[in-house]
Design an enzyme around this catalytic site. Structure first.
Site, PDB file in Angstrom:
ATOM      1  NE  ARG B  98      -2.963   1.624  -0.869  1.00 27.50           N
ATOM      2  CZ  ARG B  98      -3.330   1.199  -2.058  1.00 27.50           C
ATOM      3  NH1 ARG B  98      -3.850   0.007  -2.214  1.00 27.50           N
ATOM      4  NH2 ARG B  98      -3.159   1.953  -3.125  1.00 27.50           N
ATOM      5  CE  LYS B 133      -1.426  28.131  -5.012  1.00 28.50           C
ATOM      6  NZ  LYS B 133      -2.350  28.723  -6.022  1.00 28.50           N
ATOM      7  CE  LYS B 165       2.958  35.357  -4.365  1.00 27.78           C
ATOM      8  NZ  LYS B 165       2.011  34.256  -4.236  1.00 27.78           N
ATOM      9  CD  GLU B 199       1.498  38.367  -7.557  1.00 25.49           C
ATOM     10  OE1 GLU B 199       1.743  37.223  -7.139  1.00 25.49           O
ATOM     11  OE2 GLU B 199       0.595  39.095  -7.080  1.00 25.49           O
ATOM     12  CG  ASP B 220      -1.245  36.861 -10.168  1.00 23.01           C
ATOM     13  OD1 ASP B 220      -1.178  35.657 -10.507  1.00 23.01           O
ATOM     14  OD2 ASP B 220      -1.948  37.270  -9.234  1.00 23.01           O
TER      15      ASP B 220
END
Lengths: 284, 284, 284, 284, 284, 284
Positions: B98, B133, B165, B199, B220
């Site tokens: 597994r 992420k 940012k 950004e 962005d």
């Protein structure tokens, strides 16, 4: 049922991974002492999960941060709703933001998906359960998320319950003993608190397995007709778990066959992170 | 670029999680000394990733297992293809099954999805890159999987590159200094090996940011027209990263605007495990 | 059902504790390269447990040591019998000796004591089980030792089965609900693989608890007469565990009342290390 | 002399072992927010040890719990005496109860047994000391318990003092050098803070060992007459440790031979947990 | 007296620190499977220390590397001399190179400096010892290096020997008791294997300290005349350690005053890495 | 840019190393509850570094200690200046003293030495940078200290930037490809945030390396004349790092050749601990 150790272990590893030697951007742009206020905002509707983990991500990095939850685990929320607020040192908030989001998005994604499966079985006696197809290292958190979505958990691990498949049975029956005989012997050796579940692939395996005294019988990849036949045959002598080919499209019909438990690997093996964002006002 | 420590850490935690005090099923049904042979079979086509991890899962549990890979990381495979074989003690194979599958399915799922994004940008100069992420604890593995699929990696963490940012810039410009001035000062304080990416949300932020001497400018949530305008304006003075609203449907058009880098959170934040199965013959 | 991780974790901690910066005696007296041969000899009769742990203690310190077991876990042995041999670098054998002995003496002590309890219930249907009164950090090993002595295990931890005592029930019944009602509700929320055991102190608690659908009912500190009455009352509707005041003197009579399970804290909370010694011939 | 790291390490491992993924019983029966009050009550008389560890077990699980000690380590108590109280979240108290008890019962068991040995040597100059026959992972705690009972500690580990046995001496004397010569050479190589103790089995080994300049000479398995003869022979030129066949029955006579130190493996290798219980009132 | 655990812990942390997610340079330039041969070459003369650690750095990263030592720890070498060779996968050799060098350069630097101090006391009875001013995390390795250079070790830590300074004595004598009285009481409470050393700052503290029965008396910051006076006064009743203002220039004269032990913080608190280089031939 | 995890990991290991089972001296001489006040005093002038680490060493051992910093990291101080104060339980202050000093002395030693190098390049455009020749386990702390002294950091590890030496290039050019061709290909495979630095040994390697599109070119062991020639040749097309034979005597002249970066291994590989002392008043 999450322990603080479950949460802390995951959060510490994640923070160390995401900033092994500090945050060069904040160090360059944000003077120490600058404060910020942030709000966790739902960009889409869903079911919340991971509140404690979200709190822990920020407070593990900086115990002076104040984190307030506006939603409890298991709450349903709408797009645009504020789920939590964080205030304190801006560098700390920016430093834990990604880790906090990665975890709460994943957990809420699982809870939300689980809730959709659970909704499909409404009105039946069937429960939706997870599997061991979880993300390595995150099992306790992901199972918690399943519960937040209204699902139930299957066994946690290989250690806490028996789930025997054909391979397991084949070895002992190869020597000529019957399945029933083997299962009775196995049961005698198990802890009295250990649940005994056995998987079958064909309807005619059910009777000998039941005679072995199992607690749950798993009907794997049965058609709806076969499931109905199985339910009738078992007649309450054991719990019945249906598995295989379970999707949002199929689970309702499976539940209506009368099975007790439906396991859904997709709850955790293929998670879409829910779109939750952190709106940050630096200098606030 | 995976290290054995990256792999071992993940695999040990996963095995401990999946069998904290042993495998009660195998202990009950499989006599010690029983051997088995297993094959990792693709149930659907895809791109392979995680071969070393698959090997490590089995051999960490039992160094006596023999694991042979029939595919290299990055290889494309068809449904039905055998990707690896494992032979040895049956209890050991079943004990690591597994964990090995959870990891290789996830990694191959990422590689396969990445390859689809990469195919969409074929014929352009754009590269597909991942984001932060990723799944907490698995970043090194998931970034490897992105590379297996033909993608590239963005910065690994907060520590190894700057990505500023609006929040970052707002603090310093609040005191009346220009963005250009701030960026020039920040650059002077950074390690000479640290990449500086900033950004921007609007086309008119581009010029002052470029004047600050950045290495990459991130556009962005720009429309395709805005992206084309940005590419023309930057004119090679910095790398251009497009981010926001990137999907399999949109990435081709984005790439054809002339940007250099397109970051895709979905590569890792919403993974579908690829359907790879382990066919096991116990007693073989 | 011991995993190599269970064993390795214990052994590494023990070796580090016993020689944080080396063995000053061997360094002073035993030249590097001196070999030795050692035999593990029983100084008293007993039941063997911990063979794998004994091997791991030596080989974790020095993988070049050769360790051969002459007895299997669960074997009965006589005083004077050789149970294992170790050969190789003398410094290594002396360095791991104490750790290896401390573990195998303790485990064999538990196995031997368990076997005495098991012998007392011979001819009855009762099984002897352990409790959570184990040595912190050694639970997996001590439970293995109980199995080596012919005993069975109770739940491993708070996580894998329910054992509700009066305190647990008191909270929910305080609000006026019946025990039966509470138990039915609890059961509906538990994982289908989670065993539900409830402790009762008086005979008249049995019927409402049974009506709640429990798997096992624990009769705590019942007299022999009360146990017999309880067995008759339950009449196979649940397993019956007897607990409290269990000793080698009392367990036989308790078993003959017809209970299914008898839990014995003394198996692990008050261990006498079995007298096993290592006869070492340095220079051999 | 216990450090907070000694305590924390043990307590964390114990809590993780006892609730790897939460407490299913409390989660089912005890609503979050329910409070409780608990008292640690002695069910039999003894000597207290482990107060700090008891506190740590509860507060590690939940820092909001209030734990008050009513006895100090080393205090003698009567049956029925309250030794500590705990108040706060009921789930937390129930979650740490077993770990706290397992540790404090063991430590107080050791302290109480040690005190009995110490009482037997009252009026003599002999001290009762422990050995390295401690529970793997718990040595620092068990040695602390010995001190609470009025005993002393022997060396902690292989690293901090020399204790040479016949095997150690045999290697170097095999080449024809005298014991005295070997010991003088060894001493010259040891750290000036390292105690040098040598074990002898026969009275005629004493003089050459003393000539080697040892700090302590261990008389192993000597009869009472031999011990008296040894004491007279050594005549204060080194400390004398008696070891072997030491029990509550024999230790008084051994002490009266005039030896300085008597080592007792049974203090830690065969511990009976003292009967201390936690009386819990949930909802209090 | 280094344990493999001492070495492995340091090496693993160092490798993880030096390549948290792989070696981007080797991954880009060195094809997998490329082999290399490397030699550890002394660029200056010195005393070797850290051979086992050097081996472990390479083999921990890649167990398939072959590492041969051409010098033993403690050996003196000339500039240009080859001390070790490494062959195998080029990526692995380049990946561990820096960690291996950092450790062996530091350890050999300590050994070489120690040897210079030891040479200065030649012909006297004084031994050169280290202090607790070691690099956090590397104490066991650095103390080993001191021994390789012919020095001896002082106590390892706060746990294994007493070293009382004025602050320690002040507390107890504040209540009117004499130093002698206090020391006699302290000794009675110490383990019989624990060395008792007391620091004095003035000649007239010596007699009361000796009367307290100490093992070593430390004369701190004494002039040479005072040291001579101290040696005469002590007259063999305890070991004498000189400390303070010890350098290569002063240690010879200090040793000739007749003290037994001279502690030198500079052995480890201010290490110059010895110039050892790794000559690598990739493709060899 | 230090994280609390960077600091905590080092401090915990150091405290465990320095007192594995407590402080026998304080336990013997200092009654529990005795308080003390301590001041960190500079015994020589320097640049401060490690304030947070100093605080953490005391508070990790005892969270009740109060530690106040009187100097910020990067501050210059004079001999005799007080840099910090600590008050609280005397046992705790004495228990953490050595660990706190070992760390802050080392870090301030690095900062002070760095400041001297930085002073030598004043008036030029060159920056002083560290290398990977740091103490294993302490890299994040030592790099922080370099910044405190006015230096800059080079890449942190093998993972976050490319630094290709002759060995790296040799493998790929062996097959007949040009350096330029190889570098262009390598660049295409690197993350867009990864800095590409290449080392050259001869002036005629510069042009082909520049044509490969590198970010920084390292001129290794160039004479001053060669450096000047290199600077003219590169003419701003890449950053220039000078390395090799850099000392306090040579760095000024090197900086005046016009290079951008000068790396100095001696900043960290050969640290002299700065003389900072803790003046403790027990009972204060």
């Amino acid at each position: 049922m999450l322990t603080s150790q479950n949460i802390t272990g995951v959060v510490r590893r994640a923070l160390a991974e995401d900033a092994p030697w500090g945050d060069v951007t904040s160090a360059a742009f944000i003077p120490a002492g600058t404060t910020a206020a942030a709000a966790l905002i739902a960009r889409e509707p869903g079911v919340f999960s991971g509140g404690e983990v979200f709190v822990a991500a920020f407070r593990e990095l900086d115990p002076a941060l104040r984190v307030e939850l506006a939603a409890a685990d298991g709450d349903t929320f709408a797009a645009g709703q504020a789920l939590a607020t964080v205030t304190g040192e801006a560098r700390s908030i920016l430093g834990a933001e990604r880790v906090a989001l990665n975890l709460v998005q994943r957990m809420s994604g699982i809870a939300t998906l689980t809730a959709r499966y659970v909704a499909e079985v409404a009105g039946t006696a069937a429960r939706v359960v997870d599997t061991r197809k979880t993300t390595p290292g995150l099992r306790a958190l992901e199972r918690h998320a399943v519960r937040c979505g209204g699902g139930h958990n299957h066994r946690f691990s290989l250690s806490d319950a028996v789930l025997a498949k054909d391979n397991h049975l084949a070895v002992l029956t190869a020597s000529g003993r019957s399945v029933t005989e083997v299962l009775l012997e196995v049961r005698a050796g198990l802890s009295h608190t250990t649940h005994l579940e056995v998987e079958v692939d064909h309807i005619d395996q059910i009777e000998p397995v039941l005679a072995g005294g199992v607690d749950t019988i798993m009907l794997d990849n049965f058609t709806l007709d076969e499931l109905r036949e199985g339910v009738a045959l078992v007649a309450g002598r054991a719990l019945i778990e249906a598995s295989g080919n379970v999707s949002l499209e199929t689970i309702g019909a499976i539940a209506r066959t009368g099975v007790d438990v439906i396991s859904v690997g997709a709850l955790t093996h293929s998670v879409r992170a829910l779109d939750l964002g952190l709106d940050i006002a630096v200098g606030a």
